[in-house]
Design a protein around this motif. Structure first.
Motif, PDB file in Angstrom:
ATOM      1  N   ILE A 103     -12.333 117.899 -74.423  1.00 17.52           N
ATOM      2  CA  ILE A 103     -12.950 116.570 -74.307  1.00 17.52           C
ATOM      3  C   ILE A 103     -14.099 116.519 -73.322  1.00 17.52           C
ATOM      4  CG2 ILE A 103     -10.669 115.535 -74.777  1.00 17.52           C
ATOM      5  CD1 ILE A 103     -10.783 114.482 -71.843  1.00 17.52           C
ATOM      6  N   GLY A 104     -14.273 117.543 -72.493  1.00 20.01           N
ATOM      7  CA  GLY A 104     -15.031 117.334 -71.270  1.00 20.01           C
ATOM      8  C   GLY A 104     -16.423 117.876 -71.117  1.00 20.01           C
ATOM      9  N   GLU A 105     -17.169 118.176 -72.180  1.00 16.84           N
ATOM     10  CA  GLU A 105     -18.491 118.771 -72.002  1.00 16.84           C
ATOM     11  C   GLU A 105     -19.644 117.805 -72.249  1.00 16.84           C
ATOM     12  OE1 GLU A 105     -18.754 122.250 -74.401  1.00 16.84           O
ATOM     13  OE2 GLU A 105     -17.496 123.440 -73.063  1.00 16.84           O
ATOM     14  N   ARG A 106     -19.374 116.713 -72.961  1.00 15.81           N
ATOM     15  CA  ARG A 106     -20.449 115.791 -73.335  1.00 15.81           C
ATOM     16  C   ARG A 106     -20.091 114.355 -72.970  1.00 15.81           C
ATOM     17  NH1 ARG A 106     -25.393 118.085 -74.762  1.00 15.81           N
ATOM     18  NH2 ARG A 106     -24.948 120.182 -75.535  1.00 15.81           N
ATOM     19  N   TYR A 107     -21.100 113.620 -72.531  1.00 13.39           N
ATOM     20  CA  TYR A 107     -20.935 112.213 -72.174  1.00 13.39           C
ATOM     21  C   TYR A 107     -21.941 111.412 -72.984  1.00 13.39           C
ATOM     22  CZ  TYR A 107     -19.789 108.291 -69.081  1.00 13.39           C
ATOM     23  OH  TYR A 107     -19.341 107.102 -68.567  1.00 13.39           O
ATOM     24  N   SER A 108     -21.449 110.417 -73.690  1.00 11.31           N
ATOM     25  CA  SER A 108     -22.289 109.645 -74.598  1.00 11.31           C
ATOM     26  C   SER A 108     -22.838 108.402 -73.894  1.00 11.31           C
ATOM     27  CB  SER A 108     -21.476 109.235 -75.828  1.00 11.31           C
ATOM     28  OG  SER A 108     -22.279 108.528 -76.749  1.00 11.31           O
ATOM     29  N   VAL A 109     -24.152 108.277 -73.886  1.00 12.37           N
ATOM     30  CA  VAL A 109     -24.815 107.102 -73.311  1.00 12.37           C
ATOM     31  C   VAL A 109     -25.452 106.348 -74.480  1.00 12.37           C
ATOM     32  CG1 VAL A 109     -26.564 106.254 -71.716  1.00 12.37           C
ATOM     33  CG2 VAL A 109     -25.255 108.320 -71.158  1.00 12.37           C
ATOM     34  N   GLN A 110     -24.961 105.119 -74.746  1.00 18.96           N
ATOM     35  CA  GLN A 110     -25.397 104.374 -75.911  1.00 18.96           C
ATOM     36  C   GLN A 110     -25.916 102.994 -75.525  1.00 18.96           C
ATOM     37  OE1 GLN A 110     -21.561 106.043 -78.246  1.00 18.96           O
ATOM     38  NE2 GLN A 110     -22.838 104.720 -79.509  1.00 18.96           N
ATOM     39  N   LYS A 111     -26.950 102.565 -76.235  1.00 22.44           N
ATOM     40  CA  LYS A 111     -27.548 101.257 -75.986  1.00 22.44           C
ATOM     41  C   LYS A 111     -27.684 100.523 -77.315  1.00 22.44           C
ATOM     42  CE  LYS A 111     -31.113  99.271 -72.991  1.00 22.44           C
ATOM     43  NZ  LYS A 111     -32.269  99.576 -72.120  1.00 22.44           N
ATOM     44  N   PHE A 112     -27.195  99.290 -77.357  1.00 22.85           N
ATOM     45  CA  PHE A 112     -27.211  98.507 -78.584  1.00 22.85           C
ATOM     46  C   PHE A 112     -28.050  97.253 -78.389  1.00 22.85           C
ATOM     47  CE2 PHE A 112     -22.994 100.609 -78.562  1.00 22.85           C
ATOM     48  CZ  PHE A 112     -23.171 101.432 -79.679  1.00 22.85           C
ATOM     49  N   GLY A 113     -28.907  96.993 -79.370  1.00 19.87           N
ATOM     50  CA  GLY A 113     -29.720  95.786 -79.343  1.00 19.87           C
ATOM     51  C   GLY A 113     -29.330  94.836 -80.454  1.00 19.87           C
ATOM     52  N   LEU A 114     -30.218  93.930 -80.760  1.00 24.70           N
ATOM     53  CA  LEU A 114     -29.947  92.926 -81.781  1.00 24.70           C
ATOM     54  C   LEU A 114     -29.973  93.521 -83.176  1.00 24.70           C
ATOM     55  CD1 LEU A 114     -29.398  89.889 -82.161  1.00 24.70           C
ATOM     56  CD2 LEU A 114     -31.871  89.562 -82.395  1.00 24.70           C
ATOM     57  N   THR A 115     -30.813  94.542 -83.407  1.00 29.20           N
ATOM     58  CA  THR A 115     -30.897  95.202 -84.707  1.00 29.20           C
ATOM     59  C   THR A 115     -30.611  96.687 -84.546  1.00 29.20           C
ATOM     60  OG1 THR A 115     -33.239  95.803 -84.562  1.00 29.20           O
ATOM     61  CG2 THR A 115     -32.716  93.574 -85.324  1.00 29.20           C
ATOM     62  N   ILE A 116     -30.374  97.348 -85.678  1.00 32.03           N
ATOM     63  CA  ILE A 116     -30.056  98.769 -85.663  1.00 32.03           C
ATOM     64  C   ILE A 116     -31.214  99.591 -85.114  1.00 32.03           C
ATOM     65  CG2 ILE A 116     -30.868  99.170 -88.027  1.00 32.03           C
ATOM     66  CD1 ILE A 116     -28.538 101.128 -88.360  1.00 32.03           C
TER      67      ILE A 116
END
Length: 229
Positions: free
Chosen positions: A21-34
């Motif tokens: 589980i420990g090699e990658r960290y997901s940084v995600q940003k969501f706006g109003l549209t895809i």
């Protein structure tokens, strides 16, 4: 000064622990549209796989029959990025991969911790593995959270068949999902969200908060997986 001898695990292996589980960290940003959505995977070295092993050992009361199983780098690449999209390839499933990395181990069972992509409740947004996301409109109305999509699988050490636990800790997990107030372990202040995403790997706050969240998830879920039939 003479080096102290290193303790060597010996005796029968009741449970082999394999954490991926420990090699990658997901940084995600969501706006109003895809078109406003962004996702970055950041390499990390936060000892998350060590944390899984430690929590399993704690859940078993320090049972000496619990062992960490080493595996070659990339061994689980077929599981995370399968080539067979339409007809499942058994060689890309966990049982086959675990069999391939444990020819000389002989544990009674193997506990495998992996990550998965899960849908954020009440939305169509997919959260990838372990990480953080920031959601909102423009730069003003936004909020940030942590997430830890961790899956636990048990595999028989002789037949290499999966041991099903369909209702494991269902009550505890359901109760947690129905909390009327926000889980403080998931909450992240907007100014702690990594910007740019690459700064996530050096953030002590993200590291400690993520470890606390994973510890909570594991401590709630592991007892049901570790119970004897």
């Amino acid at each position: 000064m003479a080096k102290q001898p290193v303790a060597v695990e010996s005796g029968p292996c009741k449970l082999g622990v394999i954490s991926v589980i420990g090699e990658r960290y997901s940084v995600q940003k969501f706006g109003l549209t895809i078109f406003e959505n962004e996702e970055t995977e950041v390499p990390i070295d936060w000892g998350l796989d060590d944390l899984v092993v430690a929590r399993v050992k704690a859940a078993t009361g320090g049972d000496p029959g619990v062992r960490r199983i080493a595996f070659p780098k990339g061994a689980f690449e077929p599981f995370y990025n399968p080539k067979s999209r339409f007809i499942p390839d058994p060689n890309e499933r966990l049982p086959a991969i675990v069999r391939g990395i444990t020819p000389n181990v002989s544990c009674d069972r193997y506990l495998v911790a992996t990550t998965y992509k899960g849908e954020l409740p009440g939305s169509r947004m997919m959260l990838n593995g372990i990480g953080t996301f920031n959601q909102g409109l423009g730069n003003l109305i936004r909020h940030s959270h942590l997430f830890a999509n961790i899956s636990i699988n048990l595999i028989d050490g002789r037949s290499y068949e999966e041991i099903k636990r369909p209702f494991v800790n269902f009550g505890a997990n359901f109760a947690a999902s129905m909390r009327l107030t926000e889980d403080p372990l998931n909450k992240l202040d907007n100014d702690q969200f990594p910007n740019p995403p690459a700064t996530a790997s050096s953030s002590a706050i993200l590291r400690e908060k993520t470890r606390a969240l994973i510890t909570d998830r594991l401590d709630r879920g592991l007892p049901g997986y570790l119970k004897q039939d």
